[in-house]
Design an enzyme around this catalytic site. Structure first.
Site, short mmCIF file in Angstrom:
data_model
loop_
_atom_site.label_atom_id
_atom_site.label_comp_id
_atom_site.label_asym_id
_atom_site.label_seq_id
_atom_site.Cartn_x
_atom_site.Cartn_y
_atom_site.Cartn_z
N ASN A 70 -27.33 -23.80 12.14
CA ASN A 70 -27.57 -24.03 10.71
C ASN A 70 -28.64 -25.11 10.60
OD1 ASN A 70 -27.50 -24.71 8.00
ND2 ASN A 70 -25.43 -25.57 8.04
N TRP A 71 -29.86 -24.69 10.28
CA TRP A 71 -30.97 -25.66 10.26
C TRP A 71 -30.97 -26.50 8.99
CZ3 TRP A 71 -35.75 -22.46 12.43
CH2 TRP A 71 -35.57 -22.29 13.81
N LYS A 72 -30.13 -26.18 8.03
CA LYS A 72 -30.08 -26.94 6.77
C LYS A 72 -31.49 -27.03 6.16
CE LYS A 72 -25.94 -29.11 8.47
NZ LYS A 72 -25.03 -30.22 8.46
N HIS A 131 -20.52 -23.87 2.51
CA HIS A 131 -20.73 -25.04 3.38
C HIS A 131 -20.35 -26.31 2.61
CE1 HIS A 131 -22.63 -28.14 5.76
NE2 HIS A 131 -22.59 -27.29 6.77
N GLU A 181 -21.67 -29.08 2.33
CA GLU A 181 -22.76 -29.73 1.58
C GLU A 181 -23.01 -29.01 0.25
OE1 GLU A 181 -25.49 -29.68 4.88
OE2 GLU A 181 -24.19 -31.14 5.88
N GLU A 231 -14.98 -26.56 9.52
CA GLU A 231 -15.85 -27.72 9.68
C GLU A 231 -15.21 -28.93 9.02
OE1 GLU A 231 -20.15 -26.45 10.39
OE2 GLU A 231 -19.88 -26.39 8.24
N GLY A 272 -22.49 -34.00 11.05
CA GLY A 272 -23.65 -34.88 11.07
C GLY A 272 -23.31 -36.34 11.35
N SER A 287 -20.78 -31.65 14.58
CA SER A 287 -21.29 -32.36 15.75
C SER A 287 -21.02 -31.65 17.08
CB SER A 287 -20.76 -33.80 15.79
OG SER A 287 -21.16 -34.50 14.62
P1 PGA Z 1 -23.69 -30.82 12.61
O1 PGA Z 1 -23.61 -29.83 11.36
O2 PGA Z 1 -23.60 -29.98 13.86
O3 PGA Z 1 -25.00 -31.51 12.48
O4 PGA Z 1 -22.52 -31.76 12.49
C1 PGA Z 1 -22.73 -28.73 11.36
C2 PGA Z 1 -22.78 -28.02 10.05
O5 PGA Z 1 -22.81 -28.69 9.00
O6 PGA Z 1 -22.80 -26.78 9.97
#
Ligand code: PGA
Length: 255
Positions: free
Chosen positions: A10-12, A97, A99, A169, A175, A215
């Site tokens: 997931n490159w966000k 997600h 976010e 998650e 993150g 992470s």
């Molecule tokens: P991260 O993100 O691996 O940077 O913790 C995972 C995600 O939000 O899908």
């Protein structure tokens, strides 16, 4: 039963078309002339989807999206539909997600509508669930995950094992560099599978993949992916480097 691992990046909001093209080509080149049994996927920003689809041409890597509209088409400024994603070469779509839930106020009901829209379109959906730290500390983690998941599942019916993926998650691990322990991950994944059983029945639930996200990196991937109910990863930071994403895929291949 053995489920096929899904290693999803997931490159966000990273990597515009130019960077995405270079990075996807680099990932594909690391696996040139090498096949893999896992499924591997990158979800770039919308504007970079075509670049990634082209970058992956001739490889087994797939492309997904990070979000989608719950509407079909029309006057919804700024939105992207499932049909547009299909037309762009996407196979998967992430919905819910954390976010999106936190910064864009997507609630369980909207996430459920999006999940249904994706499934109805024939695309595959990755439904994200997970608790925040205060929920975990208060012993409410399972309750939160159950409410999130069941609201989405209520929109879905039948043998959707080929189309539905769940990503657990824990928000406190996204993150932050902090990871759920393998035991914490397995415990929640097992709980999620029990909810899938209640909804779909045992046969379908056994086939649905449950990814861990938060992470995940080459250093911790093996112990997480070795857990019985961990069927892959949703990987943010570590998917932005061809080498670390590729190493996680290699670890999945070795298990
Ligand atoms: P991260 O993100 O691996 O940077 O913790 C995972 C995600 O939000 O899908």
């Amino acid at each position: 039963m053995k489920r096929t691992f899904l290693i999803a990046g997931n490159w966000k909001m990273n990597a515009g078309p130019t960077e995405a093209s270079a990075l996807s080509k680099e990932i594909a080149s690391l696996w040139k002339n090498k096949s893999f049994n896992s499924e591997a996927l990158i979800c770039p920003p919308f504007v970079s989807i075509s670049s990634v689809v082209s970058g992956f041409e001739g490889s087994d890597f797939k492309t997904g999206a990070q979000n989608v509209s719950n509407e079909d088409n029309g006057a919804f400024t700024g939105e992207i539909s499932t049909e547009m994603l299909k037309d762009s070469g996407c196979e998967y779509v992430i919905v819910g997600h954390s976010e999106r839930r936190e910064y864009y106020h997507e609630d369980d009901e909207l996430v459920a509508l999006k999940a249904k829209k994706v499934v109805d379109s024939g695309l595959k959906v990755i439904i994200c669930v997970g608790e925040i730290l205060s929920d975990r500390k208060a012993g409410r983690a399972e309750k939160v995950v159950k409410d999130q998941l069941n609201t989405a599942l209520n929109q879905l019916d039948g043998d959707l094992s080929g189309q539905v993926v769940i990503a657990y998650e824990p928000v406190w691990a996204i993150g932050t560099g902090e990871t759920a322990t393998p035991d914490q991950a397995q415990e929640m994944h097992k709980f999620i599978r029990s909810l899938l059983k209640d909804h779909f029945g045992a046969d379908v639930a056994e086939k649905i993949r449950i990814l861990y996200g938060g992470s995940m990196k080459p250093e911790n991937a093996e112990e997480l992916l070795s857990q019985t109910d961990v069927d892959g990863g949703l990987i943010g930071g570590a998917s932005l480097k061809a080498d670390s994403f590729s190493r996680i895929l290699a670890i999945a291949e070795s298990i």
